[in-house]
Design an enzyme around this catalytic site. Structure first.
Site, PDB file in Angstrom:
ATOM      1  N   ASN A   5       0.866  -1.187   0.000  1.00 51.48           N
ATOM      2  CA  ASN A   5       0.000   0.000   0.000  1.00 51.48           C
ATOM      3  C   ASN A   5       0.901   1.235   0.000  1.00 51.48           C
ATOM      4  OD1 ASN A   5      -1.833   2.012   0.361  1.00 51.48           O
ATOM      5  ND2 ASN A   5      -2.449   1.412   2.438  1.00 51.48           N
ATOM      6  N   LYS A  15       0.039   4.221  -0.344  1.00 51.98           N
ATOM      7  CA  LYS A  15      -0.644   5.421   0.192  1.00 51.98           C
ATOM      8  C   LYS A  15      -0.437   6.588  -0.775  1.00 51.98           C
ATOM      9  CE  LYS A  15      -0.226   3.389   4.715  1.00 51.98           C
ATOM     10  NZ  LYS A  15      -0.144   3.558   6.146  1.00 51.98           N
ATOM     11  N   HIS A  46      -9.599   1.100   4.582  1.00 50.48           N
ATOM     12  CA  HIS A  46      -8.346   1.380   5.300  1.00 50.48           C
ATOM     13  C   HIS A  46      -8.624   2.384   6.428  1.00 50.48           C
ATOM     14  CE1 HIS A  46      -4.272   2.636   6.213  1.00 50.48           C
ATOM     15  NE2 HIS A  46      -3.880   1.521   5.633  1.00 50.48           N
ATOM     16  N   GLU A  48      -7.054   4.839   7.415  1.00 47.24           N
ATOM     17  CA  GLU A  48      -6.814   6.252   7.070  1.00 47.24           C
ATOM     18  C   GLU A  48      -8.007   6.835   6.325  1.00 47.24           C
ATOM     19  OE1 GLU A  48      -2.972   5.662   5.243  1.00 47.24           O
ATOM     20  OE2 GLU A  48      -2.135   5.212   7.207  1.00 47.24           O
ATOM     21  N   GLU A  96      -5.341  -4.719  10.527  1.00 47.02           N
ATOM     22  CA  GLU A  96      -4.356  -3.648  10.734  1.00 47.02           C
ATOM     23  C   GLU A  96      -4.758  -2.845  11.971  1.00 47.02           C
ATOM     24  OE1 GLU A  96      -2.086  -2.234   6.970  1.00 47.02           O
ATOM     25  OE2 GLU A  96      -3.909  -1.082   7.180  1.00 47.02           O
ATOM     26  N   GLY A 131       2.411   2.858  11.107  1.00 47.85           N
ATOM     27  CA  GLY A 131       3.293   4.034  11.058  1.00 47.85           C
ATOM     28  C   GLY A 131       4.260   4.126  12.224  1.00 47.85           C
ATOM     29  N   SER A 163       3.395  -1.464  10.390  1.00 48.11           N
ATOM     30  CA  SER A 163       4.832  -1.408  10.680  1.00 48.11           C
ATOM     31  C   SER A 163       5.560  -2.726  10.391  1.00 48.11           C
ATOM     32  CB  SER A 163       5.073  -0.960  12.120  1.00 48.11           C
ATOM     33  OG  SER A 163       4.454   0.289  12.345  1.00 48.11           O
TER      34      SER A 163
HETATM   35  P1  13P Z   1       3.092   1.008   7.634  1.00 48.37           P
HETATM   36  O1  13P Z   1       3.629  -0.331   7.152  1.00 48.37           O
HETATM   37  O2  13P Z   1       3.800   2.175   7.059  1.00 48.37           O
HETATM   38  O3  13P Z   1       2.950   1.044   9.133  1.00 48.37           O
HETATM   39  O4  13P Z   1       1.592   1.109   7.047  1.00 48.37           O
HETATM   40  C1  13P Z   1       0.724   0.069   7.284  1.00 48.37           C
HETATM   41  C2  13P Z   1      -0.506   0.289   6.493  1.00 48.37           C
HETATM   42  O5  13P Z   1      -1.332   1.110   6.827  1.00 48.37           O
HETATM   43  C3  13P Z   1      -0.654  -0.492   5.251  1.00 48.37           C
HETATM   44  O6  13P Z   1      -1.947  -0.399   4.747  1.00 48.37           O
END
Ligand code: 13P
Length: 259
Positions: free
Chosen positions: A10, A12, A96, A98, A166, A172, A214
């Site tokens: 991902n 982002k 997700h 976010e 997740e 993060g 992470s």
């Molecule tokens: P990170 O691996 O940067 O923590 O992000 C995880 C995530 O949200 C993947 O969708």
């Protein structure tokens, strides 16, 4: 249970240029194409989607990070499941955290899931609590997320369904703050139990469960091995082809070791 590993990247809202996106994609494809039992799904920002979809291969697929539930119409800024499909996409991330943070509700997520499945896209449904509590309320939170996302889904579509657990508190962060494999295993069992209640054992068993939050080359082995998950959803480390190569190689090696 599918024996294959699924590793989802991902990206982002990264990287900043199409040239960089192409470079990361090609570097990862070189690795992903050689893996025997691991499928890689790259989810770039929508603006890079169609260009990169032309570079997808048998083992390295393209997925969207989000979609809207209508096929077309006056929905400024949205993309539809038909657009994803006709542009060469095979997967889509839905729900997700976010996006939930930006106002996406369980009801909206359910509409997106149904729209994507109708186009025969594979849905990567993200679930996960914001924080843990001593009374286990996070478990009912996750159960509710699953229940509403799956509401009204026809069982014939279950094979196009992947769950990515997740926990928001693990996204993060540093790899040390990610979930431990043994803790993930508890959650894996819980998710399977909820799916069994909802869909019956036979269907529940076929749905892959991934971990995200992470993930790095340092914790991938523990999470895959001790968490018993079918794969990983990787954020930051998927933008670094060297780090991502290590994660992919670990994933493929773990499948071999388990055989
Ligand atoms: P990170 O691996 O940067 O923590 O992000 C995880 C995530 O949200 C993947 O969708």
């Amino acid at each position: 249970m599918k024996s294959q590993r699924l590793i989802v990247a991902n990206w982002k809202m990264n990287p900043e240029t199409p040239e960089a996106a192409r470079e990361i994609f090609l570097a990862t494809r070189r690795v992903g194409d050689k893996l025997k039992r691991t499928e890689t799904i790259m989810c770039p920002p929508a603006i890079y989607f169609a260009g990169l979809a032309k570079l997808a291969s048998k083992k390295v697929h393209i997925g969207a990070q989000n979609l809207f539930w209508e096929n077309s119409g006056s929905y400024t800024g949205e993309i539809s499941s038909t657009m994803v499909k006709s542009s060469g996409g095979s997967h889509v991330i839905v729900g997700h955290s976010e996006r939930r943070e930006l106002g996406e509700t369980n009801e909206m997520i359910n509409k997106k899931v149904l729209a994507a499945l109708k186009q025969e896209l594979t849905v990567i449904l993200c679930i996960g609590e914001k924080e843990r509590d001593a009374h286990g309320e996070y478990l009912s939170f996750v159960k509710q997320q699953l229940g509403s996302a799956l509401s009204g889904i026809q069982k014939k579509f279950v094979e196009n369904f992947i769950i990515a657990y997740e926990p928001v508190w693990a996204i993060g962060k540093s790899d040390r703050e990610a979930m431990k494999g043994s803790d993930m295993y508890e959650m894996y069992i819980y998710i399977k139990k909820v799916l069994t209640e909802m869909l019956g054992r036979e269907y529940a068993e076929t749905i892959p469960v991934l971990y995200g939050g992470s993930v790095s080359a340092l914790n991938a082995e523990d999470i895959l091995n001790n968490g018993h998950v079918n794969g990983l959803l990787v954020g930051r480390q998927s933008l670094d082809p060297i780090q991502f190569k290590d994660i992919l190689t670990i994933a493929d090696a773990q499948v071999k070791a388990a055989k």
